[in-house]
Design a protein around this motif. Sequence first.
Motif, PDB file in Angstrom:
ATOM      1  N   HIS A 121       9.743  48.441  27.651  1.00 49.49           N
ATOM      2  CA  HIS A 121      10.827  49.360  28.024  1.00 49.49           C
ATOM      3  C   HIS A 121      10.299  50.879  28.363  1.00 49.49           C
ATOM      4  O   HIS A 121      10.654  51.324  29.209  1.00 49.49           O
ATOM      5  CB  HIS A 121      11.549  49.618  26.584  1.00 49.49           C
ATOM      6  N   THR A 145       7.346  51.357  29.834  1.00 54.95           N
ATOM      7  CA  THR A 145       6.543  51.133  31.292  1.00 54.95           C
ATOM      8  C   THR A 145       7.941  51.091  32.169  1.00 54.95           C
ATOM      9  O   THR A 145       7.730  51.906  33.144  1.00 54.95           O
ATOM     10  CB  THR A 145       5.842  49.791  31.215  1.00 54.95           C
ATOM     11  N   CYS A 146       8.982  50.644  31.831  1.00 57.66           N
ATOM     12  CA  CYS A 146      10.108  50.537  32.971  1.00 57.66           C
ATOM     13  C   CYS A 146      10.625  51.867  32.942  1.00 57.66           C
ATOM     14  O   CYS A 146      10.816  52.352  34.288  1.00 57.66           O
ATOM     15  CB  CYS A 146      11.102  49.593  32.453  1.00 57.66           C
ATOM     16  N   ASP A 147      10.698  52.854  31.905  1.00 53.34           N
ATOM     17  CA  ASP A 147      11.135  54.183  32.225  1.00 53.34           C
ATOM     18  C   ASP A 147       9.938  54.917  33.052  1.00 53.34           C
ATOM     19  O   ASP A 147      10.704  55.516  33.691  1.00 53.34           O
ATOM     20  CB  ASP A 147      11.274  54.817  30.589  1.00 53.34           C
ATOM     21  N   ILE A 191      12.433  52.124  36.512  1.00 53.25           N
ATOM     22  CA  ILE A 191      13.020  50.818  36.551  1.00 53.25           C
ATOM     23  C   ILE A 191      13.904  50.820  35.508  1.00 53.25           C
ATOM     24  O   ILE A 191      13.549  50.995  34.237  1.00 53.25           O
ATOM     25  CB  ILE A 191      12.088  49.632  36.646  1.00 53.25           C
ATOM     26  N   SER A 214      15.707  49.286  32.547  1.00 58.20           N
ATOM     27  CA  SER A 214      15.329  48.026  31.708  1.00 58.20           C
ATOM     28  C   SER A 214      16.495  47.158  31.168  1.00 58.20           C
ATOM     29  O   SER A 214      16.201  46.107  30.854  1.00 58.20           O
ATOM     30  CB  SER A 214      14.584  48.767  30.268  1.00 58.20           C
TER      31      SER A 214
END
Length: 136
Positions: free
Chosen positions: A91, A93-95, A99, A101
């Motif tokens: 989560h 890393t996506c932020d 991206i 999530s």
Amino acid sequence: MKKLYAAALGYMIAGLLSGIYYRELTKAMNFSGESMLSVLHTHLLILGMFFFLILISLEKLFHLSTNKRFSLFFWIYNIGVVWTITLMAIHGTCDVLGIASGPAIAGLAGMGHIILSIGLILFFIILKDRLFDKKN
């Protein structure tokens, strides 16, 4: 006892590495907002390293591992921590990467928290059994 030490050491290493990952990824992406990565380091050190260091002391005093549920607790708790931390890392890393999530990540993270909670409940049952055991 060796298993508890190994768990504490493993979580300490993971906690330190997650701090480096957070710092380097956010610096590389020029990211200054909020993300789950900012608390990953702390979660690994507290739920992992410190919890197991405290557990080593409790094991020395109360021999918690003699309880028949101890192995079940150990594995459920660790699965819960690793599951939760993995989803936090995804989560976060996506932020940082920008991206979305999506709700599936939140739902899976919730399942990790449930597993972690079951582990903690087992821990307190084991602790209660050993603290109030009539043979002690």
